[in-house]
Design a protein around this motif. Sequence first.
Motif, PDB file in Angstrom:
ATOM      1  N   TRP A 238      75.156  -9.413  53.883  1.00  0.00           N
ATOM      2  CA  TRP A 238      74.650 -10.728  54.259  1.00  0.00           C
ATOM      3  C   TRP A 238      73.878 -10.599  55.566  1.00  0.00           C
ATOM      4  CZ3 TRP A 238      80.062 -11.704  52.556  1.00  0.00           C
ATOM      5  CH2 TRP A 238      80.087 -12.251  51.252  1.00  0.00           C
ATOM      6  N   MET A 239      72.737 -11.282  55.638  1.00  0.00           N
ATOM      7  CA  MET A 239      71.839 -11.147  56.777  1.00  0.00           C
ATOM      8  C   MET A 239      71.601 -12.485  57.468  1.00  0.00           C
ATOM      9  SD  MET A 239      69.358  -8.451  54.839  1.00  0.00           S
ATOM     10  CE  MET A 239      70.120  -8.721  53.229  1.00  0.00           C
ATOM     11  N   HIS A 240      71.523 -12.443  58.785  1.00  0.00           N
ATOM     12  CA  HIS A 240      71.442 -13.637  59.628  1.00  0.00           C
ATOM     13  C   HIS A 240      70.147 -13.651  60.435  1.00  0.00           C
ATOM     14  CE1 HIS A 240      75.781 -14.758  59.052  1.00  0.00           C
ATOM     15  NE2 HIS A 240      75.835 -13.477  58.721  1.00  0.00           N
ATOM     16  N   PRO A 241      69.769 -14.795  61.007  1.00  0.00           N
ATOM     17  CA  PRO A 241      68.534 -14.862  61.799  1.00  0.00           C
ATOM     18  C   PRO A 241      68.629 -14.150  63.148  1.00  0.00           C
ATOM     19  CG  PRO A 241      69.649 -16.989  61.801  1.00  0.00           C
ATOM     20  CD  PRO A 241      70.368 -16.138  60.811  1.00  0.00           C
ATOM     21  N   ARG A 242      69.874 -13.931  63.638  1.00  0.00           N
ATOM     22  CA  ARG A 242      70.059 -13.287  64.935  1.00  0.00           C
ATOM     23  C   ARG A 242      71.087 -12.156  64.814  1.00  0.00           C
ATOM     24  NH1 ARG A 242      70.200 -18.793  65.753  1.00  0.00           N
ATOM     25  NH2 ARG A 242      72.435 -18.893  66.141  1.00  0.00           N
ATOM     26  N   ASP A 243      71.195 -11.382  65.876  1.00  0.00           N
ATOM     27  CA  ASP A 243      72.112 -10.243  65.931  1.00  0.00           C
ATOM     28  C   ASP A 243      73.532 -10.685  65.568  1.00  0.00           C
ATOM     29  OD1 ASP A 243      73.737  -8.065  66.650  1.00  0.00           O
ATOM     30  OD2 ASP A 243      72.500  -7.558  68.386  1.00  0.00           O
ATOM     31  N   PHE A 244      74.115 -10.022  64.570  1.00  0.00           N
ATOM     32  CA  PHE A 244      75.466 -10.399  64.136  1.00  0.00           C
ATOM     33  C   PHE A 244      76.534  -9.804  65.052  1.00  0.00           C
ATOM     34  CE2 PHE A 244      79.342  -9.729  61.603  1.00  0.00           C
ATOM     35  CZ  PHE A 244      79.572 -11.013  61.167  1.00  0.00           C
ATOM     36  N   GLY A 245      76.231  -8.684  65.689  1.00  0.00           N
ATOM     37  CA  GLY A 245      77.189  -8.071  66.611  1.00  0.00           C
ATOM     38  C   GLY A 245      78.083  -7.017  65.993  1.00  0.00           C
ATOM     39  N   ALA A 246      77.778  -6.568  64.775  1.00  0.00           N
ATOM     40  CA  ALA A 246      78.609  -5.566  64.114  1.00  0.00           C
ATOM     41  C   ALA A 246      78.070  -4.153  64.288  1.00  0.00           C
ATOM     42  CB  ALA A 246      78.740  -5.881  62.628  1.00  0.00           C
ATOM     43  N   ASP A 247      76.927  -4.022  64.973  1.00  0.00           N
ATOM     44  CA  ASP A 247      76.305  -2.719  65.214  1.00  0.00           C
ATOM     45  C   ASP A 247      75.999  -1.996  63.905  1.00  0.00           C
ATOM     46  OD1 ASP A 247      75.260  -0.690  66.822  1.00  0.00           O
ATOM     47  OD2 ASP A 247      77.152   0.425  66.842  1.00  0.00           O
ATOM     48  N   VAL A 248      75.511  -2.726  62.914  1.00  0.00           N
ATOM     49  CA  VAL A 248      75.098  -2.102  61.663  1.00  0.00           C
ATOM     50  C   VAL A 248      73.821  -1.331  61.912  1.00  0.00           C
ATOM     51  CG1 VAL A 248      74.277  -2.534  59.309  1.00  0.00           C
ATOM     52  CG2 VAL A 248      76.198  -3.847  60.221  1.00  0.00           C
ATOM     53  N   ARG A 249      73.771  -0.095  61.443  1.00  0.00           N
ATOM     54  CA  ARG A 249      72.617   0.766  61.677  1.00  0.00           C
ATOM     55  C   ARG A 249      72.037   1.251  60.359  1.00  0.00           C
ATOM     56  NH1 ARG A 249      75.187   5.186  65.457  1.00  0.00           N
ATOM     57  NH2 ARG A 249      77.042   4.598  64.260  1.00  0.00           N
ATOM     58  N   GLY A 250      70.751   1.581  60.422  1.00  0.00           N
ATOM     59  CA  GLY A 250      70.101   2.193  59.283  1.00  0.00           C
ATOM     60  C   GLY A 250      70.100   3.701  59.426  1.00  0.00           C
ATOM     61  N   LEU A 251      69.286   4.351  58.616  1.00  0.00           N
ATOM     62  CA  LEU A 251      69.238   5.813  58.643  1.00  0.00           C
ATOM     63  C   LEU A 251      68.549   6.310  59.908  1.00  0.00           C
ATOM     64  CD1 LEU A 251      68.217   6.391  54.929  1.00  0.00           C
ATOM     65  CD2 LEU A 251      70.411   6.964  55.976  1.00  0.00           C
TER      66      LEU A 251
ATOM     67  N   LEU B 267      63.605  -4.705  52.490  1.00  0.00           N
ATOM     68  CA  LEU B 267      63.411  -5.720  51.461  1.00  0.00           C
ATOM     69  C   LEU B 267      63.326  -7.124  52.051  1.00  0.00           C
ATOM     70  CD1 LEU B 267      63.305  -6.482  48.447  1.00  0.00           C
ATOM     71  CD2 LEU B 267      65.808  -6.389  48.417  1.00  0.00           C
ATOM     72  N   SER B 268      64.172  -7.417  53.025  1.00  0.00           N
ATOM     73  CA  SER B 268      64.273  -8.774  53.578  1.00  0.00           C
ATOM     74  C   SER B 268      63.352  -9.031  54.768  1.00  0.00           C
ATOM     75  CB  SER B 268      65.711  -9.047  54.023  1.00  0.00           C
ATOM     76  OG  SER B 268      66.066  -8.202  55.107  1.00  0.00           O
ATOM     77  N   GLY B 269      63.042  -7.970  55.512  1.00  0.00           N
ATOM     78  CA  GLY B 269      62.292  -8.143  56.750  1.00  0.00           C
ATOM     79  C   GLY B 269      63.163  -8.456  57.933  1.00  0.00           C
ATOM     80  N   LEU B 270      64.476  -8.325  57.772  1.00  0.00           N
ATOM     81  CA  LEU B 270      65.423  -8.592  58.860  1.00  0.00           C
ATOM     82  C   LEU B 270      66.008  -7.280  59.358  1.00  0.00           C
ATOM     83  CD1 LEU B 270      67.186 -11.623  57.167  1.00  0.00           C
ATOM     84  CD2 LEU B 270      65.677 -11.733  59.153  1.00  0.00           C
ATOM     85  N   PRO B 271      66.159  -7.120  60.683  1.00  0.00           N
ATOM     86  CA  PRO B 271      66.684  -5.860  61.219  1.00  0.00           C
ATOM     87  C   PRO B 271      68.153  -5.664  60.862  1.00  0.00           C
ATOM     88  CG  PRO B 271      66.465  -7.495  62.959  1.00  0.00           C
ATOM     89  CD  PRO B 271      65.828  -8.091  61.740  1.00  0.00           C
ATOM     90  N   THR B 272      68.589  -4.415  60.852  1.00  0.00           N
ATOM     91  CA  THR B 272      69.961  -4.106  60.456  1.00  0.00           C
ATOM     92  C   THR B 272      70.995  -4.735  61.385  1.00  0.00           C
ATOM     93  OG1 THR B 272      69.909  -2.017  61.696  1.00  0.00           O
ATOM     94  CG2 THR B 272      69.265  -1.939  59.371  1.00  0.00           C
ATOM     95  N   VAL B 273      70.634  -4.972  62.660  1.00  0.00           N
ATOM     96  CA  VAL B 273      71.599  -5.566  63.589  1.00  0.00           C
ATOM     97  C   VAL B 273      71.935  -7.010  63.218  1.00  0.00           C
ATOM     98  CG1 VAL B 273      71.005  -4.066  65.522  1.00  0.00           C
ATOM     99  CG2 VAL B 273      69.780  -6.235  65.205  1.00  0.00           C
ATOM    100  N   ASN B 274      71.130  -7.623  62.359  1.00  0.00           N
ATOM    101  CA  ASN B 274      71.395  -8.990  61.912  1.00  0.00           C
ATOM    102  C   ASN B 274      72.332  -9.040  60.714  1.00  0.00           C
ATOM    103  OD1 ASN B 274      69.307  -9.308  63.771  1.00  0.00           O
ATOM    104  ND2 ASN B 274      68.332 -10.961  62.629  1.00  0.00           N
TER     105      ASN B 274
END
Length: 329
Positions: A316-329, A173-180
Amino acid sequence: MKTFSIVLLGLARIIWSVESFSTVVSILSPLKKTPVALGVTASQTDDVIVNEATKFWGKPREEQEIINFVSSTLFNAENDEATADQWVEVISAEPPLLVVHGFLERSYCDQIIDATRGPSSSDSDSPAKHELKRSTMGAEQDKSDHRTSSTAWLHDDRCPSPLRTFATRASALSGLPTVNMENLQVVRYQPGEEFQLHTDHLDSFNEFGCGGRLCTCLVYLNDSEQSASNNNDAGVSENGVDNGEDDALFTGGETNFPEFDAAIPPTKGSALFFWNTLEKPGSIDYDENMFLNVDIKLRHAGLPVLSGEKWVANRWMHPRDFGADVRGL
Protein backbone atom coordinates in the motif's frame (compact mmCIF):
# COMPACT_ATOMS: atom_id res chain seq x y z
CA MET A 1 48.69 39.23 -29.36
CA LYS A 2 47.06 39.58 -25.94
CA THR A 3 43.65 40.05 -27.57
CA PHE A 4 44.21 36.99 -29.76
CA SER A 5 45.08 34.87 -26.68
CA ILE A 6 41.92 35.97 -24.92
CA VAL A 7 39.85 34.97 -27.97
CA LEU A 8 41.51 31.55 -28.09
CA LEU A 9 40.88 31.03 -24.37
CA GLY A 10 37.24 31.97 -24.82
CA LEU A 11 36.83 29.50 -27.69
CA ALA A 12 38.46 26.76 -25.64
CA ARG A 13 36.03 27.37 -22.80
CA ILE A 14 33.07 27.22 -25.19
CA ILE A 15 34.31 23.95 -26.73
CA TRP A 16 34.87 22.46 -23.27
CA SER A 17 31.38 23.53 -22.17
CA VAL A 18 29.76 22.00 -25.25
CA GLU A 19 31.69 18.74 -24.83
CA SER A 20 30.86 18.61 -21.12
CA PHE A 21 27.19 19.30 -21.84
CA SER A 22 27.15 16.56 -24.47
CA THR A 23 28.71 14.16 -22.00
CA VAL A 24 26.08 14.99 -19.37
CA VAL A 25 23.30 14.56 -21.92
CA SER A 26 24.69 11.19 -23.03
CA ILE A 27 24.76 10.04 -19.41
CA LEU A 28 21.32 11.29 -18.45
CA SER A 29 19.39 10.48 -21.63
CA PRO A 30 19.25 6.68 -21.08
CA LEU A 31 17.54 7.23 -17.72
CA LYS A 32 14.47 8.49 -19.51
CA LYS A 33 14.23 5.33 -21.61
CA THR A 34 15.39 2.62 -19.22
CA PRO A 35 12.49 0.29 -18.42
CA VAL A 36 12.27 -1.57 -15.14
CA ALA A 37 12.74 -4.97 -16.74
CA LEU A 38 11.70 -7.94 -14.65
CA GLY A 39 15.11 -9.55 -15.02
CA VAL A 40 17.06 -6.44 -14.01
CA THR A 41 18.59 -6.27 -10.54
CA ALA A 42 20.12 -2.77 -10.65
CA SER A 43 18.21 0.13 -9.13
CA GLN A 44 15.44 1.46 -11.39
CA THR A 45 13.61 3.86 -9.04
CA ASP A 46 15.38 7.07 -10.09
CA ASP A 47 13.48 10.34 -10.07
CA VAL A 48 12.98 10.37 -13.84
CA ILE A 49 11.11 7.05 -13.95
CA VAL A 50 9.02 7.94 -10.90
CA ASN A 51 8.10 11.35 -12.33
CA GLU A 52 7.09 9.84 -15.67
CA ALA A 53 4.69 7.45 -13.92
CA THR A 54 3.25 10.27 -11.82
CA LYS A 55 2.51 12.31 -14.93
CA PHE A 56 0.98 9.32 -16.69
CA TRP A 57 -1.68 8.56 -14.07
CA GLY A 58 -2.56 12.24 -13.65
CA LYS A 59 -5.25 12.11 -16.33
CA PRO A 60 -7.64 9.50 -17.80
CA ARG A 61 -6.05 7.09 -20.28
CA GLU A 62 -7.23 4.70 -22.97
CA GLU A 63 -6.72 0.96 -22.55
CA GLN A 64 -3.93 0.77 -25.13
CA GLU A 65 -2.13 3.71 -23.55
CA ILE A 66 -2.09 1.85 -20.22
CA ILE A 67 -0.84 -1.35 -21.83
CA ASN A 68 1.94 0.51 -23.65
CA PHE A 69 3.01 2.50 -20.58
CA VAL A 70 3.08 -0.44 -18.15
CA SER A 71 4.77 -2.74 -20.67
CA SER A 72 7.51 -0.22 -21.41
CA THR A 73 7.95 0.59 -17.71
CA LEU A 74 8.06 -2.95 -16.33
CA PHE A 75 8.95 -5.22 -19.25
CA ASN A 76 12.18 -4.76 -21.16
CA ALA A 77 11.19 -5.53 -24.73
CA GLU A 78 14.87 -5.92 -25.65
CA ASN A 79 15.41 -8.51 -22.94
CA ASP A 80 15.70 -11.93 -24.59
CA GLU A 81 14.56 -13.56 -21.35
CA ALA A 82 11.17 -11.85 -21.45
CA THR A 83 8.39 -14.39 -21.90
CA ALA A 84 4.81 -14.53 -23.09
CA ASP A 85 3.79 -14.70 -19.41
CA GLN A 86 4.60 -10.99 -19.06
CA TRP A 87 1.61 -9.01 -20.24
CA VAL A 88 -0.91 -6.42 -19.08
CA GLU A 89 -4.63 -7.06 -18.71
CA VAL A 90 -6.77 -3.93 -18.33
CA ILE A 91 -10.02 -4.62 -16.46
CA SER A 92 -10.94 -0.91 -16.49
CA ALA A 93 -9.16 2.04 -18.08
CA GLU A 94 -10.94 4.64 -15.97
CA PRO A 95 -10.75 4.28 -13.08
CA PRO A 96 -7.57 2.25 -13.70
CA LEU A 97 -7.78 -1.42 -12.69
CA LEU A 98 -5.24 -3.76 -14.19
CA VAL A 99 -3.52 -7.11 -13.79
CA VAL A 100 0.20 -7.19 -14.56
CA HIS A 101 0.95 -10.81 -15.36
CA GLY A 102 4.50 -11.94 -14.61
CA PHE A 103 5.08 -9.00 -12.24
CA LEU A 104 7.12 -11.02 -9.70
CA GLU A 105 9.24 -14.13 -10.18
CA ARG A 106 7.65 -17.39 -9.03
CA SER A 107 10.70 -18.21 -6.91
CA TYR A 108 10.35 -14.84 -5.14
CA CYS A 109 6.73 -15.67 -4.34
CA ASP A 110 7.90 -18.88 -2.66
CA GLN A 111 10.54 -17.02 -0.64
CA ILE A 112 7.98 -14.52 0.64
CA ILE A 113 5.69 -17.31 1.85
CA ASP A 114 8.62 -19.12 3.48
CA ALA A 115 9.65 -15.91 5.29
CA THR A 116 6.37 -15.95 7.24
CA ARG A 117 6.93 -19.51 8.46
CA GLY A 118 10.07 -19.16 10.49
CA PRO A 119 12.01 -18.92 12.56
CA SER A 120 9.15 -18.83 15.03
CA SER A 121 8.94 -17.01 18.33
CA SER A 122 7.97 -20.09 20.34
CA ASP A 123 9.46 -18.54 23.48
CA SER A 124 6.95 -15.69 23.33
CA ASP A 125 3.20 -15.56 23.91
CA SER A 126 2.76 -13.05 21.08
CA PRO A 127 3.88 -13.81 17.51
CA ALA A 128 6.56 -11.71 15.85
CA LYS A 129 5.44 -9.33 13.11
CA HIS A 130 6.68 -11.70 10.41
CA GLU A 131 4.53 -14.53 11.78
CA LEU A 132 0.91 -15.09 10.85
CA LYS A 133 -1.84 -13.97 13.17
CA ARG A 134 -5.54 -13.17 12.79
CA SER A 135 -6.13 -10.36 10.28
CA THR A 136 -7.51 -7.03 11.43
CA MET A 137 -9.11 -4.11 9.60
CA GLY A 138 -9.68 -0.38 9.81
CA ALA A 139 -7.69 2.35 11.51
CA GLU A 140 -8.30 0.72 14.90
CA GLN A 141 -7.01 -2.67 13.68
CA ASP A 142 -10.10 -4.51 14.90
CA LYS A 143 -10.74 -8.21 14.38
CA SER A 144 -13.93 -8.87 12.46
CA ASP A 145 -15.89 -11.66 10.81
CA HIS A 146 -15.77 -9.39 7.78
CA ARG A 147 -12.12 -10.44 7.36
CA THR A 148 -11.18 -13.93 8.55
CA SER A 149 -7.71 -14.49 7.08
CA SER A 150 -4.28 -14.51 8.78
CA THR A 151 -1.70 -11.74 8.29
CA ALA A 152 2.04 -11.21 8.65
CA TRP A 153 4.12 -8.06 8.10
CA LEU A 154 7.55 -8.41 6.50
CA HIS A 155 10.48 -6.01 6.55
CA ASP A 156 13.02 -6.54 3.80
CA ASP A 157 15.57 -8.04 6.18
CA ARG A 158 13.44 -11.21 6.08
CA CYS A 159 14.04 -11.75 2.34
CA PRO A 160 15.75 -8.71 0.82
CA SER A 161 15.73 -9.45 -2.91
CA PRO A 162 12.04 -10.37 -3.29
CA LEU A 163 10.79 -7.49 -1.15
CA ARG A 164 13.05 -4.85 -2.66
CA THR A 165 12.25 -6.06 -6.16
CA PHE A 166 8.54 -5.81 -5.35
CA ALA A 167 9.02 -2.29 -3.97
CA THR A 168 11.08 -1.14 -6.96
CA ARG A 169 8.50 -2.29 -9.48
CA ALA A 170 5.56 -0.96 -7.49
CA SER A 171 7.32 2.41 -7.34
CA ALA A 172 7.94 2.46 -11.08
CA LEU A 173 4.34 1.47 -11.76
CA SER A 174 2.73 4.00 -9.41
CA GLY A 175 5.16 6.91 -9.55
CA LEU A 176 5.44 6.93 -5.76
CA PRO A 177 8.79 6.52 -3.97
CA THR A 178 9.44 3.39 -1.92
CA VAL A 179 9.59 5.42 1.32
CA ASN A 180 5.85 6.09 0.89
CA MET A 181 5.08 2.37 1.16
CA GLU A 182 3.97 0.30 4.11
CA ASN A 183 5.91 -2.83 4.97
CA LEU A 184 4.81 -5.82 2.93
CA GLN A 185 1.63 -7.43 4.21
CA VAL A 186 1.38 -11.17 3.54
CA VAL A 187 -2.06 -12.76 3.87
CA ARG A 188 -3.07 -16.44 4.04
CA TYR A 189 -6.62 -17.62 3.42
CA GLN A 190 -7.63 -21.13 4.46
CA PRO A 191 -10.89 -22.90 3.46
CA GLY A 192 -13.92 -20.76 4.31
CA GLU A 193 -11.87 -17.61 4.94
CA GLU A 194 -12.58 -14.39 3.07
CA PHE A 195 -12.42 -10.61 3.05
CA GLN A 196 -15.88 -9.27 2.38
CA LEU A 197 -16.60 -6.21 0.24
CA HIS A 198 -14.39 -3.29 1.30
CA THR A 199 -12.21 -0.39 0.14
CA ASP A 200 -8.49 -0.20 0.93
CA HIS A 201 -8.74 3.50 1.79
CA LEU A 202 -10.97 5.00 4.49
CA ASP A 203 -11.64 8.65 5.34
CA SER A 204 -10.04 8.11 8.74
CA PHE A 205 -6.73 7.19 7.08
CA ASN A 206 -6.32 10.86 6.12
CA GLU A 207 -5.42 11.49 9.76
CA PHE A 208 -2.26 9.40 9.48
CA GLY A 209 0.99 11.33 9.22
CA CYS A 210 1.63 9.68 5.86
CA GLY A 211 -1.88 10.37 4.55
CA GLY A 212 -4.32 7.81 3.18
CA ARG A 213 -3.77 4.77 0.98
CA LEU A 214 -3.48 6.17 -2.52
CA CYS A 215 -3.05 2.90 -4.35
CA THR A 216 -2.72 -0.86 -3.97
CA CYS A 217 -0.33 -3.31 -5.58
CA LEU A 218 -1.35 -6.86 -4.64
CA VAL A 219 0.64 -9.88 -5.80
CA TYR A 220 -0.75 -13.41 -5.83
CA LEU A 221 1.83 -15.75 -4.31
CA ASN A 222 0.35 -19.05 -5.47
CA ASP A 223 -1.93 -20.38 -8.19
CA SER A 224 -5.60 -21.11 -8.00
CA GLU A 225 -6.79 -24.25 -9.73
CA GLN A 226 -8.61 -22.09 -12.27
CA SER A 227 -5.58 -19.98 -13.21
CA ALA A 228 -3.31 -23.04 -13.40
CA SER A 229 -5.81 -24.72 -15.71
CA ASN A 230 -6.07 -21.62 -17.90
CA ASN A 231 -2.32 -21.07 -18.13
CA ASN A 232 -1.10 -24.65 -17.75
CA ASP A 233 2.11 -23.29 -16.18
CA ALA A 234 2.06 -24.22 -12.49
CA GLY A 235 5.52 -25.51 -11.62
CA VAL A 236 7.07 -23.84 -14.67
CA SER A 237 9.88 -21.30 -14.29
CA GLU A 238 10.08 -17.91 -15.96
CA ASN A 239 11.94 -19.38 -18.96
CA GLY A 240 9.29 -22.07 -19.45
CA VAL A 241 11.27 -24.95 -17.93
CA ASP A 242 9.79 -27.32 -15.36
CA ASN A 243 11.42 -26.27 -12.10
CA GLY A 244 10.19 -29.14 -9.98
CA GLU A 245 7.66 -27.08 -8.03
CA ASP A 246 4.80 -29.03 -6.58
CA ASP A 247 2.52 -26.19 -5.57
CA ALA A 248 -0.70 -27.16 -3.85
CA LEU A 249 -3.46 -25.45 -5.80
CA PHE A 250 -6.52 -23.92 -4.17
CA THR A 251 -10.07 -23.36 -5.36
CA GLY A 252 -12.19 -20.25 -4.94
CA GLY A 253 -10.57 -17.09 -3.60
CA GLU A 254 -11.14 -14.86 -6.61
CA THR A 255 -10.80 -11.08 -6.15
CA ASN A 256 -14.21 -9.70 -7.01
CA PHE A 257 -14.85 -6.14 -8.24
CA PRO A 258 -18.66 -5.86 -8.51
CA GLU A 259 -18.54 -2.46 -10.24
CA PHE A 260 -16.79 -4.07 -13.22
CA ASP A 261 -18.42 -7.51 -12.95
CA ALA A 262 -14.92 -8.96 -12.65
CA ALA A 263 -13.86 -11.94 -10.51
CA ILE A 264 -10.10 -12.27 -10.99
CA PRO A 265 -8.62 -15.76 -10.47
CA PRO A 266 -5.28 -15.55 -8.60
CA THR A 267 -2.25 -16.34 -10.74
CA LYS A 268 1.12 -16.79 -9.07
CA GLY A 269 3.39 -13.80 -9.67
CA SER A 270 0.68 -11.59 -11.17
CA ALA A 271 -0.04 -8.18 -9.65
CA LEU A 272 -3.35 -6.43 -9.26
CA PHE A 273 -2.92 -2.63 -9.38
CA PHE A 274 -5.47 0.13 -8.77
CA TRP A 275 -5.91 3.60 -7.26
CA ASN A 276 -8.04 3.73 -4.12
CA THR A 277 -8.82 7.44 -4.21
CA LEU A 278 -10.40 9.89 -6.60
CA GLU A 279 -7.31 12.09 -6.30
CA LYS A 280 -4.14 10.93 -8.07
CA PRO A 281 -0.61 12.36 -8.13
CA GLY A 282 0.00 14.35 -11.28
CA SER A 283 -3.61 15.47 -11.65
CA ILE A 284 -4.61 19.13 -11.64
CA ASP A 285 -4.70 20.68 -8.16
CA TYR A 286 -3.29 17.51 -6.54
CA ASP A 287 -1.39 18.15 -3.32
CA GLU A 288 0.16 15.50 -1.09
CA ASN A 289 -1.47 17.14 1.93
CA MET A 290 -4.99 17.22 0.51
CA PHE A 291 -7.91 15.16 1.84
CA LEU A 292 -8.22 11.93 -0.13
CA ASN A 293 -11.70 10.71 -1.06
CA VAL A 294 -12.31 7.02 -1.55
CA ASP A 295 -13.22 5.82 -5.03
CA ILE A 296 -16.16 3.56 -4.24
CA LYS A 297 -15.92 1.96 -7.68
CA LEU A 298 -12.78 0.18 -6.54
CA ARG A 299 -14.43 -1.64 -3.65
CA HIS A 300 -13.65 -5.33 -3.85
CA ALA A 301 -13.82 -8.62 -1.99
CA GLY A 302 -11.58 -11.64 -1.51
CA LEU A 303 -14.12 -14.40 -2.13
CA PRO A 304 -14.10 -17.44 0.20
CA VAL A 305 -11.46 -20.09 -0.42
CA LEU A 306 -13.16 -23.43 -1.03
CA SER A 307 -10.14 -25.73 -0.65
CA GLY A 308 -6.41 -25.38 -0.10
CA GLU A 309 -4.57 -22.20 0.92
CA LYS A 310 -4.47 -18.87 -0.91
CA TRP A 311 -1.50 -16.53 -0.38
CA VAL A 312 -1.24 -12.86 -1.39
CA ALA A 313 1.07 -9.92 -0.61
CA ASN A 314 0.06 -6.24 -0.46
CA ARG A 315 2.02 -3.04 -1.03
CA TRP A 316 0.00 0.00 0.00
CA MET A 317 1.33 3.42 -0.99
CA HIS A 318 0.74 6.83 0.58
CA PRO A 319 1.22 10.47 -0.53
CA ARG A 320 3.96 11.03 2.08
CA ASP A 321 6.76 9.10 3.78
CA PHE A 322 5.25 6.19 5.70
CA GLY A 323 8.26 5.81 8.01
CA ALA A 324 8.90 2.09 7.48
CA ASP A 325 12.19 2.63 5.61
CA VAL A 326 11.05 0.51 2.66
CA ARG A 327 13.82 0.39 0.08
CA GLY A 328 14.15 -0.65 -3.52
CA LEU A 329 17.00 -2.46 -5.21
